[in-house]
Design a protein around this motif. Structure first.
Motif, PDB file in Angstrom:
ATOM      1  N   THR A 211      73.443  28.888  30.615  1.00  0.00           N
ATOM      2  CA  THR A 211      73.148  27.543  30.121  1.00  0.00           C
ATOM      3  C   THR A 211      72.193  27.648  28.938  1.00  0.00           C
ATOM      4  OG1 THR A 211      71.201  27.229  31.547  1.00  0.00           O
ATOM      5  CG2 THR A 211      73.356  26.611  32.456  1.00  0.00           C
ATOM      6  N   LYS A 212      71.935  26.510  28.306  1.00  0.00           N
ATOM      7  CA  LYS A 212      71.010  26.489  27.174  1.00  0.00           C
ATOM      8  C   LYS A 212      69.623  26.961  27.576  1.00  0.00           C
ATOM      9  CE  LYS A 212      69.073  23.349  23.690  1.00  0.00           C
ATOM     10  NZ  LYS A 212      69.056  21.952  23.183  1.00  0.00           N
ATOM     11  N   ALA A 213      69.190  26.591  28.784  1.00  0.00           N
ATOM     12  CA  ALA A 213      67.855  26.962  29.261  1.00  0.00           C
ATOM     13  C   ALA A 213      67.830  28.336  29.926  1.00  0.00           C
ATOM     14  CB  ALA A 213      67.338  25.906  30.238  1.00  0.00           C
ATOM     15  N   ASP A 214      68.980  28.932  30.140  1.00  0.00           N
ATOM     16  CA  ASP A 214      69.066  30.241  30.796  1.00  0.00           C
ATOM     17  C   ASP A 214      70.130  31.068  30.074  1.00  0.00           C
ATOM     18  OD1 ASP A 214      68.836  32.361  32.541  1.00  0.00           O
ATOM     19  OD2 ASP A 214      70.053  31.447  34.110  1.00  0.00           O
ATOM     20  N   GLN A 215      69.781  31.550  28.894  1.00  0.00           N
ATOM     21  CA  GLN A 215      70.746  32.239  28.044  1.00  0.00           C
ATOM     22  C   GLN A 215      71.181  33.589  28.608  1.00  0.00           C
ATOM     23  OE1 GLN A 215      72.254  31.274  25.158  1.00  0.00           O
ATOM     24  NE2 GLN A 215      71.375  29.236  25.368  1.00  0.00           N
ATOM     25  N   GLY A 217      71.414  34.192  31.916  1.00  0.00           N
ATOM     26  CA  GLY A 217      72.048  34.011  33.219  1.00  0.00           C
ATOM     27  C   GLY A 217      71.263  34.558  34.391  1.00  0.00           C
ATOM     28  N   ASP A 218      69.946  34.652  34.237  1.00  0.00           N
ATOM     29  CA  ASP A 218      69.122  35.209  35.322  1.00  0.00           C
ATOM     30  C   ASP A 218      68.871  34.209  36.444  1.00  0.00           C
ATOM     31  OD1 ASP A 218      68.876  37.629  33.985  1.00  0.00           O
ATOM     32  OD2 ASP A 218      67.098  36.974  32.879  1.00  0.00           O
ATOM     33  N   ARG A 219      68.923  32.899  36.130  1.00  0.00           N
ATOM     34  CA  ARG A 219      68.576  31.891  37.132  1.00  0.00           C
ATOM     35  C   ARG A 219      69.799  31.220  37.747  1.00  0.00           C
ATOM     36  NH1 ARG A 219      64.897  30.010  33.104  1.00  0.00           N
ATOM     37  NH2 ARG A 219      65.976  28.003  33.053  1.00  0.00           N
ATOM     38  N   ASN A 220      70.920  31.219  37.012  1.00  0.00           N
ATOM     39  CA  ASN A 220      72.113  30.508  37.503  1.00  0.00           C
ATOM     40  C   ASN A 220      72.948  31.424  38.398  1.00  0.00           C
ATOM     41  OD1 ASN A 220      71.947  27.868  36.128  1.00  0.00           O
ATOM     42  ND2 ASN A 220      71.960  29.155  34.314  1.00  0.00           N
ATOM     43  N   LEU A 221      72.389  31.820  39.512  1.00  0.00           N
ATOM     44  CA  LEU A 221      73.053  32.775  40.386  1.00  0.00           C
ATOM     45  C   LEU A 221      73.892  32.091  41.465  1.00  0.00           C
ATOM     46  CD1 LEU A 221      70.095  35.314  40.821  1.00  0.00           C
ATOM     47  CD2 LEU A 221      71.949  35.361  39.151  1.00  0.00           C
ATOM     48  N   GLU A 222      73.498  30.889  41.859  1.00  0.00           N
ATOM     49  CA  GLU A 222      74.197  30.188  42.931  1.00  0.00           C
ATOM     50  C   GLU A 222      75.189  29.179  42.353  1.00  0.00           C
ATOM     51  OE1 GLU A 222      74.037  30.828  46.140  1.00  0.00           O
ATOM     52  OE2 GLU A 222      72.569  32.420  45.794  1.00  0.00           O
ATOM     53  N   PRO A 223      76.408  29.133  42.870  1.00  0.00           N
ATOM     54  CA  PRO A 223      77.372  28.127  42.385  1.00  0.00           C
ATOM     55  C   PRO A 223      76.976  26.734  42.845  1.00  0.00           C
ATOM     56  CG  PRO A 223      78.276  29.317  44.261  1.00  0.00           C
ATOM     57  CD  PRO A 223      76.983  30.005  43.909  1.00  0.00           C
ATOM     58  N   LYS A 224      77.458  25.745  42.129  1.00  0.00           N
ATOM     59  CA  LYS A 224      77.189  24.344  42.468  1.00  0.00           C
ATOM     60  C   LYS A 224      78.309  23.832  43.374  1.00  0.00           C
ATOM     61  CE  LYS A 224      75.014  23.673  37.939  1.00  0.00           C
ATOM     62  NZ  LYS A 224      73.623  23.695  38.364  1.00  0.00           N
ATOM     63  N   HIS A 225      77.925  23.071  44.406  1.00  0.00           N
ATOM     64  CA  HIS A 225      78.886  22.549  45.376  1.00  0.00           C
ATOM     65  C   HIS A 225      79.331  21.144  44.986  1.00  0.00           C
ATOM     66  CE1 HIS A 225      77.070  25.879  47.513  1.00  0.00           C
ATOM     67  NE2 HIS A 225      77.870  25.710  48.548  1.00  0.00           N
ATOM     68  N   LEU A 226      80.639  20.935  44.939  1.00  0.00           N
ATOM     69  CA  LEU A 226      81.224  19.624  44.683  1.00  0.00           C
ATOM     70  C   LEU A 226      82.107  19.247  45.866  1.00  0.00           C
ATOM     71  CD1 LEU A 226      80.479  20.727  41.775  1.00  0.00           C
ATOM     72  CD2 LEU A 226      82.330  19.287  40.928  1.00  0.00           C
ATOM     73  N   TYR A 227      82.120  17.958  46.215  1.00  0.00           N
ATOM     74  CA  TYR A 227      82.872  17.509  47.383  1.00  0.00           C
ATOM     75  C   TYR A 227      83.814  16.375  47.009  1.00  0.00           C
ATOM     76  CZ  TYR A 227      79.457  20.212  50.015  1.00  0.00           C
ATOM     77  OH  TYR A 227      78.680  21.238  50.495  1.00  0.00           O
ATOM     78  N   SER A 321      66.246  19.013  39.558  1.00  0.00           N
ATOM     79  CA  SER A 321      65.894  19.877  38.420  1.00  0.00           C
ATOM     80  C   SER A 321      66.694  21.172  38.445  1.00  0.00           C
ATOM     81  CB  SER A 321      64.391  20.176  38.432  1.00  0.00           C
ATOM     82  OG  SER A 321      63.635  18.988  38.255  1.00  0.00           O
ATOM     83  N   LEU A 322      66.863  21.740  39.631  1.00  0.00           N
ATOM     84  CA  LEU A 322      67.647  22.966  39.743  1.00  0.00           C
ATOM     85  C   LEU A 322      69.110  22.708  39.408  1.00  0.00           C
ATOM     86  CD1 LEU A 322      66.133  24.480  43.029  1.00  0.00           C
ATOM     87  CD2 LEU A 322      65.812  25.317  40.691  1.00  0.00           C
ATOM     88  N   ARG A 323      69.613  21.568  39.854  1.00  0.00           N
ATOM     89  CA  ARG A 323      71.011  21.215  39.575  1.00  0.00           C
ATOM     90  C   ARG A 323      71.222  21.026  38.071  1.00  0.00           C
ATOM     91  NH1 ARG A 323      75.694  20.862  42.957  1.00  0.00           N
ATOM     92  NH2 ARG A 323      77.156  19.327  42.083  1.00  0.00           N
ATOM     93  N   CYS A 324      70.285  20.357  37.432  1.00  0.00           N
ATOM     94  CA  CYS A 324      70.411  20.067  36.001  1.00  0.00           C
ATOM     95  C   CYS A 324      70.012  21.251  35.130  1.00  0.00           C
ATOM     96  CB  CYS A 324      69.531  18.872  35.641  1.00  0.00           C
ATOM     97  SG  CYS A 324      70.070  17.290  36.317  1.00  0.00           S
ATOM     98  N   GLY A 325      69.366  22.249  35.718  1.00  0.00           N
ATOM     99  CA  GLY A 325      68.894  23.366  34.929  1.00  0.00           C
ATOM    100  C   GLY A 325      67.627  23.062  34.165  1.00  0.00           C
ATOM    101  N   TRP A 326      66.857  22.075  34.647  1.00  0.00           N
ATOM    102  CA  TRP A 326      65.597  21.727  33.997  1.00  0.00           C
ATOM    103  C   TRP A 326      64.520  22.712  34.415  1.00  0.00           C
ATOM    104  CZ3 TRP A 326      66.152  15.996  35.828  1.00  0.00           C
ATOM    105  CH2 TRP A 326      67.076  15.354  34.992  1.00  0.00           C
ATOM    106  N   SER A 327      63.563  22.907  33.533  1.00  0.00           N
ATOM    107  CA  SER A 327      62.470  23.839  33.805  1.00  0.00           C
ATOM    108  C   SER A 327      61.520  23.246  34.842  1.00  0.00           C
ATOM    109  CB  SER A 327      61.710  24.157  32.517  1.00  0.00           C
ATOM    110  OG  SER A 327      60.561  24.928  32.790  1.00  0.00           O
ATOM    111  N   LEU A 328      61.058  24.093  35.743  1.00  0.00           N
ATOM    112  CA  LEU A 328      60.074  23.690  36.738  1.00  0.00           C
ATOM    113  C   LEU A 328      58.694  24.195  36.365  1.00  0.00           C
ATOM    114  CD1 LEU A 328      62.094  24.378  40.019  1.00  0.00           C
ATOM    115  CD2 LEU A 328      61.552  22.153  39.020  1.00  0.00           C
ATOM    116  N   GLY A 329      58.564  24.732  35.155  1.00  0.00           N
ATOM    117  CA  GLY A 329      57.276  25.278  34.710  1.00  0.00           C
ATOM    118  C   GLY A 329      57.085  26.706  35.179  1.00  0.00           C
ATOM    119  N   ASP A 330      55.968  27.252  34.776  1.00  0.00           N
ATOM    120  CA  ASP A 330      55.651  28.635  35.154  1.00  0.00           C
ATOM    121  C   ASP A 330      54.912  28.686  36.479  1.00  0.00           C
ATOM    122  OD1 ASP A 330      56.767  29.495  32.769  1.00  0.00           O
ATOM    123  OD2 ASP A 330      54.883  29.263  31.689  1.00  0.00           O
TER     124      ASP A 330
END
Length: 330
Positions: A211-215, A217-227, A321-330
């Motif tokens: 993603t734009k915030a995770d170029q 791919g270190d944080r986007n390890l889990e797939p998103k669930h859709l129902y 925030s995790l779903r949207c890929g928003w930063s949670l800060g340091d």
């Protein structure tokens, strides 16, 4: 001796190949779109310098790229004059920030150190611009909200139903519904591959590797669930994909939405769906204009809707925030 010479020549060619590969690998730290944006801003900077005899010495003429800025000769005052020219032409602080990033790219690529007072002086300038824009909003001289507005859930429902049953555009309908459920950017939806889709029990899993915030791919390890949503078919992501696959099938492509510039295709279709009398009536109901809605309105709207529940229900801000890929800060 001839064999030794051939071996040395072969080794030299291999080293040259490796050096070329190294350069290509380092260039991949930026996506092509970002690089082109930076280079475009630097061309405008070079044109600005070249237009005045007193600063023409700050540019050189490159055979491949035309005018190029000599970063080692540029002073902080030269840069500030350029930014003030842009500001006088009506550019917002957000647009100026893109040019600032372009200059940072110039210094990094050229290996040139910035002037000692560069960061401090630019920080002062941008602080002044932000305060000026805030004052303009306060006095009604500028829109109170910058950028596209979030899409309310009711407007999203109406638009999804319209794209599916009236406009008869399975592509735009599917793109919209998937983006809402993933809470991601349009370019992430455009780059979805079949290998990113899987199933786990009753959940459709979609992975977004970068993603734009995770170029990296270190944080986007889990797939998103859709129902599935059988109660409201128009906003059901499973049905949206099923209808799209029935109409658009391209087995030779590994992309779900095959073809170039799919996010721009969706953005164009979205605007086309907001021009008739019915659309104007809905926009007025929600206090919107057609220009307020864009592709990014879907991501903004889904995040806002997910956070709008009462204190006793709905996901937490951390989950959103995790779903949207928003930063949670340091």
């Amino acid at each position: 001796e001839e064999q030794v010479e051939q071996r040395n020549s072969s080794q030299s060619a291999n080293l040259d190949q490796l050096d070329g590969d190294i350069m290509l690998t380092k260039r991949k730290r930026l996506v092509d779109v970002t690089r082109r944006s930076y280079e475009s801003s630097l061309k405008r900077l070079a044109t600005f310098f070249d237009s005045d005899p007193s600063t023409a010495h700050l540019v050189r003429r490159d055979e491949q790229s035309g005018l190029a800025v000599e970063a080692q000769h540029v002073s902080t005052q030269d840069v500030l004059r350029f930014f003030q020219m842009l500001r006088n032409s009506g550019l917002s602080v957000a647009a100026l920030a893109n040019y600032r990033s372009g200059l940072a790219y110039l210094y990094k690529e050229s290996g040139t150190s910035k002037p000692a007072d560069y960061d401090e002086e630019l920080s002062k300038f941008f602080a002044g611009v932000r305060r000026e824009e805030a004052s303009e909003r306060q006095h009604g001289l500028r829109k109170a909200q910058a950028g596209k507005k979030p899409l309310d859930f009711g407007m999203y429902q109406w638009l999804a139903h319209r794209l599916l049953t009236q406009v008869l555009d399975p592509f735009s309908h599917c793109f919209q519904v998937i983006m809402w459920n993933l809470m991601c950017r349009a370019n992430n939806v455009a780059k979805l591959c079949f290998s990113h889709l899987s199933w786990h029990q009753d959940a459709l899993l979609i992975s977004i590797p970068k993603t734009k915030a995770d170029q990296t791919g270190d944080r986007n390890l889990e797939p998103k669930h859709l129902y599935a949503n059988p109660n409201e078919p128009a906003v059901c992501p499973v049905l949206a994909l099923a209808v799209y696959f029935l109409v658009h099938s391209e087995p030779t492509s590994h992309y779900v939405f095959y073809g170039g510039s799919q996010q721009w295709r969706f953005s164009s279709s979205l605007q086309s769906a907001l021009v008739d009398a019915d659309a104007q009536e809905m926009l007025e109901l929600y206090g919107l204009e057609a220009g307020d809605i864009g592709a990014h309105s879907t991501r903004k709207g889904s995040g806002k809707y997910a956070c709008s529940g009462s204190s006793g229900g709905g996901p937490s801000i951390v989950s959103v925030s995790l779903r949207c890929g928003w930063s949670l800060g340091d």
